[in-house]
Design a protein around this motif. Sequence first.
Motif, PDB file in Angstrom:
ATOM      1  N   THR A 125       0.863  -1.515   0.023  1.00 53.01           N
ATOM      2  CA  THR A 125       0.068   0.267  -0.237  1.00 53.01           C
ATOM      3  C   THR A 125       1.091   1.432  -0.055  1.00 53.01           C
ATOM      4  OG1 THR A 125      -0.500  -0.050   1.904  1.00 53.01           O
ATOM      5  CG2 THR A 125      -2.419  -0.973   1.215  1.00 53.01           C
ATOM      6  N   LEU A 126       2.326   1.395   0.376  1.00 53.75           N
ATOM      7  CA  LEU A 126       2.573   2.362   0.631  1.00 53.75           C
ATOM      8  C   LEU A 126       3.058   2.835  -0.989  1.00 53.75           C
ATOM      9  CD1 LEU A 126       5.479   2.078   3.444  1.00 53.75           C
ATOM     10  CD2 LEU A 126       3.977   3.714   3.273  1.00 53.75           C
ATOM     11  N   VAL A 127       3.039   1.295  -2.180  1.00 53.36           N
ATOM     12  CA  VAL A 127       4.112   1.912  -3.672  1.00 53.36           C
ATOM     13  C   VAL A 127       2.705   2.354  -4.266  1.00 53.36           C
ATOM     14  CG1 VAL A 127       4.554   0.429  -5.090  1.00 53.36           C
ATOM     15  CG2 VAL A 127       5.828   0.003  -3.278  1.00 53.36           C
ATOM     16  N   ALA A 133       3.628   6.969  -1.464  1.00 55.65           N
ATOM     17  CA  ALA A 133       4.299   6.671  -0.154  1.00 55.65           C
ATOM     18  C   ALA A 133       5.900   7.130  -0.273  1.00 55.65           C
ATOM     19  CB  ALA A 133       3.332   6.054   0.845  1.00 55.65           C
ATOM     20  N   ILE A 134       6.513   6.337  -1.378  1.00 55.19           N
ATOM     21  CA  ILE A 134       7.420   6.040  -1.933  1.00 55.19           C
ATOM     22  C   ILE A 134       8.398   7.531  -2.478  1.00 55.19           C
ATOM     23  CG2 ILE A 134       9.628   4.727  -1.495  1.00 55.19           C
ATOM     24  CD1 ILE A 134       7.322   2.133  -0.933  1.00 55.19           C
ATOM     25  N   VAL A 185       1.289   7.953   3.628  1.00 52.94           N
ATOM     26  CA  VAL A 185       1.568   7.108   4.798  1.00 52.94           C
ATOM     27  C   VAL A 185       0.502   6.740   5.447  1.00 52.94           C
ATOM     28  CG1 VAL A 185       3.008   6.642   6.857  1.00 52.94           C
ATOM     29  CG2 VAL A 185       4.171   7.368   4.669  1.00 52.94           C
ATOM     30  N   ARG A 186      -0.323   8.277   6.010  1.00 57.25           N
ATOM     31  CA  ARG A 186      -1.281   7.505   6.651  1.00 57.25           C
ATOM     32  C   ARG A 186      -2.294   7.043   5.718  1.00 57.25           C
ATOM     33  NH1 ARG A 186      -3.598  13.076   9.175  1.00 57.25           N
ATOM     34  NH2 ARG A 186      -2.077  12.619  10.792  1.00 57.25           N
ATOM     35  N   ARG A 187      -3.044   7.119   4.435  1.00 54.29           N
ATOM     36  CA  ARG A 187      -3.578   6.580   3.923  1.00 54.29           C
ATOM     37  C   ARG A 187      -2.779   5.478   3.273  1.00 54.29           C
ATOM     38  NH1 ARG A 187      -3.612  11.469   0.197  1.00 54.29           N
ATOM     39  NH2 ARG A 187      -2.019  10.269  -0.709  1.00 54.29           N
ATOM     40  N   ALA A 188      -1.853   4.729   3.103  1.00 54.48           N
ATOM     41  CA  ALA A 188      -1.590   3.478   3.473  1.00 54.48           C
ATOM     42  C   ALA A 188      -1.736   2.815   3.544  1.00 54.48           C
ATOM     43  CB  ALA A 188       0.179   3.764   2.713  1.00 54.48           C
ATOM     44  N   ILE A 189      -1.417   3.347   5.243  1.00 55.05           N
ATOM     45  CA  ILE A 189      -1.872   2.573   6.475  1.00 55.05           C
ATOM     46  C   ILE A 189      -2.669   2.264   6.536  1.00 55.05           C
ATOM     47  CG2 ILE A 189      -1.418   2.685   9.045  1.00 55.05           C
ATOM     48  CD1 ILE A 189       1.714   3.989   9.219  1.00 55.05           C
ATOM     49  N   HIS A 190      -3.987   2.606   6.305  1.00 47.01           N
ATOM     50  CA  HIS A 190      -5.316   2.255   6.741  1.00 47.01           C
ATOM     51  C   HIS A 190      -5.489   2.002   5.118  1.00 47.01           C
ATOM     52  CE1 HIS A 190      -6.989   5.534   9.060  1.00 47.01           C
ATOM     53  NE2 HIS A 190      -6.357   6.427   8.696  1.00 47.01           N
ATOM     54  N   ARG A 191      -5.078   1.668   4.673  1.00 47.32           N
ATOM     55  CA  ARG A 191      -5.624   0.554   2.871  1.00 47.32           C
ATOM     56  C   ARG A 191      -4.476  -0.587   4.032  1.00 47.32           C
ATOM     57  NH1 ARG A 191      -3.730   1.994  -3.357  1.00 47.32           N
ATOM     58  NH2 ARG A 191      -5.011  -0.227  -3.607  1.00 47.32           N
ATOM     59  N   ALA A 192      -4.030  -0.431   4.055  1.00 45.45           N
ATOM     60  CA  ALA A 192      -2.705  -1.966   4.634  1.00 45.45           C
ATOM     61  C   ALA A 192      -4.135  -3.061   6.138  1.00 45.45           C
ATOM     62  CB  ALA A 192      -1.927  -1.513   4.902  1.00 45.45           C
ATOM     63  N   GLY A 193      -4.660  -1.375   6.413  1.00 42.41           N
ATOM     64  CA  GLY A 193      -5.437  -2.038   7.717  1.00 42.41           C
ATOM     65  C   GLY A 193      -6.396  -2.820   6.523  1.00 42.41           C
ATOM     66  N   ARG A 194      -7.125  -2.088   6.298  1.00 40.13           N
ATOM     67  CA  ARG A 194      -8.355  -3.152   5.093  1.00 40.13           C
ATOM     68  C   ARG A 194      -8.153  -4.121   4.454  1.00 40.13           C
ATOM     69  NH1 ARG A 194      -9.206   2.575   4.009  1.00 40.13           N
ATOM     70  NH2 ARG A 194      -8.343   1.822   1.844  1.00 40.13           N
ATOM     71  N   ARG A 215      -8.362  -5.609  -1.891  1.00 39.33           N
ATOM     72  CA  ARG A 215      -7.057  -6.388  -1.617  1.00 39.33           C
ATOM     73  C   ARG A 215      -6.288  -5.911  -2.841  1.00 39.33           C
ATOM     74  NH1 ARG A 215      -8.109 -11.657  -5.627  1.00 39.33           N
ATOM     75  NH2 ARG A 215      -6.235 -11.086  -6.018  1.00 39.33           N
ATOM     76  N   ILE A 216      -4.864  -6.104  -3.172  1.00 45.44           N
ATOM     77  CA  ILE A 216      -4.218  -5.282  -3.531  1.00 45.44           C
ATOM     78  C   ILE A 216      -3.835  -6.678  -4.651  1.00 45.44           C
ATOM     79  CG2 ILE A 216      -1.620  -4.433  -3.914  1.00 45.44           C
ATOM     80  CD1 ILE A 216      -3.663  -2.723  -2.244  1.00 45.44           C
ATOM     81  N   ALA A 217      -3.542  -5.889  -6.106  1.00 49.33           N
ATOM     82  CA  ALA A 217      -3.294  -6.658  -7.177  1.00 49.33           C
ATOM     83  C   ALA A 217      -2.357  -8.169  -7.303  1.00 49.33           C
ATOM     84  CB  ALA A 217      -3.388  -6.112  -8.481  1.00 49.33           C
TER      85      ALA A 217
END
Length: 179
Positions: A87-89, A93-94, A138-147, A154-156
Amino acid sequence: MTKFTVNNQPVAYQIDPDTPLLWALRDASNLTSPKYGCGTGDCGACMVDIDGRAVMSCQIAIKGVEGSFVTTLEGLSRDRSHPVQQTLVAEGAIMCGFCTPGIVMAAAVLLKANPKPSDADIDAAITNLCRCGTYPRVRRAIHRAGRVLLGLERIAAAPPPGISAEDAARSVPALEGKE
């Protein structure tokens, strides 16, 4: 001799027990994801997971980790398939990547304990400094990783683990002839 487990492998360091964990990991174990940033525990570039806690490895001597389980980014996911990495990618966020391993480790520890963190939870857990200023991403990515961890999203696919020699030798048309 100082003994503990690193990335699920037992290790016994025959170095000064007062050696910071950061240097034991980098120099004795050749694990380069924990970065030396400030040496004062302010930047988070050296963050690792010690028994389920996000710890700055520059601030703890190896004698303080005796009998513990230490996880670095290399032990979290060798193929970059951990949801935080993906999700960071995906969220862009990187940037330079220097802070990324520490942020990934801090976020992974947070999400293991709380897969539905609030913005305040994330701000409290992710104290890492990012010179590129990607904090909202980063915050968006962490929320998304939690989901993703909860099975709500899902991440493809995981990002590729590297560039093949074939691709590295290939020219990039948009850059040809430009200096």
